[in-house]
Design a protein around this motif. Structure first.
Motif, short mmCIF file in Angstrom:
data_model
loop_
_atom_site.label_atom_id
_atom_site.label_comp_id
_atom_site.label_asym_id
_atom_site.label_seq_id
_atom_site.Cartn_x
_atom_site.Cartn_y
_atom_site.Cartn_z
N ILE A 47 0.26 -6.25 1.44
CA ILE A 47 -0.44 -5.29 0.08
C ILE A 47 0.52 -3.88 0.08
O ILE A 47 1.18 -3.62 0.79
CB ILE A 47 -1.53 -5.13 0.55
N PRO A 48 0.69 -4.25 -1.37
CA PRO A 48 1.12 -2.45 -2.20
C PRO A 48 0.65 -1.72 -1.43
O PRO A 48 0.00 -1.59 -2.74
CB PRO A 48 2.25 -3.12 -3.11
N TRP A 49 -0.06 -0.59 -0.52
CA TRP A 49 -0.68 0.39 -0.30
C TRP A 49 -0.27 1.38 -1.10
O TRP A 49 -1.77 1.69 -1.96
CB TRP A 49 -0.77 0.18 0.94
N LYS A 50 0.60 1.34 -1.57
CA LYS A 50 1.45 2.64 -2.13
C LYS A 50 1.31 2.38 -3.69
O LYS A 50 0.97 3.55 -4.14
CB LYS A 50 3.03 2.86 -2.17
N LYS A 51 1.10 1.31 -3.92
CA LYS A 51 0.76 1.12 -5.31
C LYS A 51 -0.77 1.29 -6.16
O LYS A 51 -1.32 1.62 -6.91
CB LYS A 51 1.03 -0.88 -5.55
N ILE A 52 -1.13 0.42 -4.98
CA ILE A 52 -2.82 0.68 -4.71
C ILE A 52 -3.23 2.41 -4.40
O ILE A 52 -4.74 2.90 -5.28
CB ILE A 52 -3.81 -0.24 -3.63
N LEU A 53 -3.11 2.90 -3.92
CA LEU A 53 -3.19 4.75 -3.34
C LEU A 53 -3.16 5.58 -5.07
O LEU A 53 -3.22 6.36 -5.67
CB LEU A 53 -1.94 4.55 -2.64
N GLU A 54 -2.03 4.91 -5.94
CA GLU A 54 -1.57 5.33 -6.99
C GLU A 54 -2.06 5.30 -7.89
O GLU A 54 -3.06 5.77 -8.80
CB GLU A 54 0.34 5.17 -7.62
N PHE A 55 -3.29 3.85 -7.94
CA PHE A 55 -3.97 3.08 -9.29
C PHE A 55 -4.77 4.12 -9.02
O PHE A 55 -5.60 4.45 -9.99
CB PHE A 55 -4.09 1.52 -8.72
N GLY A 56 -5.41 4.23 -8.04
CA GLY A 56 -6.93 4.79 -7.84
C GLY A 56 -6.74 6.28 -7.40
O GLY A 56 -7.74 6.87 -6.75
N SER A 57 -5.46 6.85 -7.85
CA SER A 57 -5.90 8.68 -7.72
C SER A 57 -6.13 9.07 -8.08
O SER A 57 -6.72 10.30 -7.73
CB SER A 57 -4.29 8.50 -7.94
#
Length: 84
Positions: A47-57
């Motif tokens: 799971i790309p946690w960094k992308k998810i963190l950026e997506f929901g910033s």
């Protein structure tokens, strides 16, 4: 020779302090679910946690890390097959 009081007052140089525990909001949990659904396939274990963190910033509270997301997702999944 050091006295007993000296031994008790010295501390290691690399002391790491824990961050204060901040409860997750319902909006954050929903954004985490949406991010996992958006960036992973059903059988994907990476799971790309960094992308998810950026997506929901805009929703995740300041200070949330990728590790926070991973840990929260693991806890959300404990009661359901994939929390989707």
């Amino acid at each position: 020779m050091a006295s007993l009081t000296d031994a008790h007052t010295t501390s290691p140089a690399n002391v790491q302090l824990r961050r204060k525990k901040v409860p997750w909001t319902a909006k954050e949990e929903e954004m985490l679910k949406m991010g996992v659904q958006k960036f992973t396939s059903f059988n994907d274990r990476n799971i790309p946690w960094k992308k998810i963190l950026e997506f929901g910033s805009s929703v995740f509270l300041m200070g949330r890390t990728t590790i926070d997301l991973k840990d929260k997702w693991r806890n959300m999944c404990k009661g359901s097959p994939r929390a989707k």
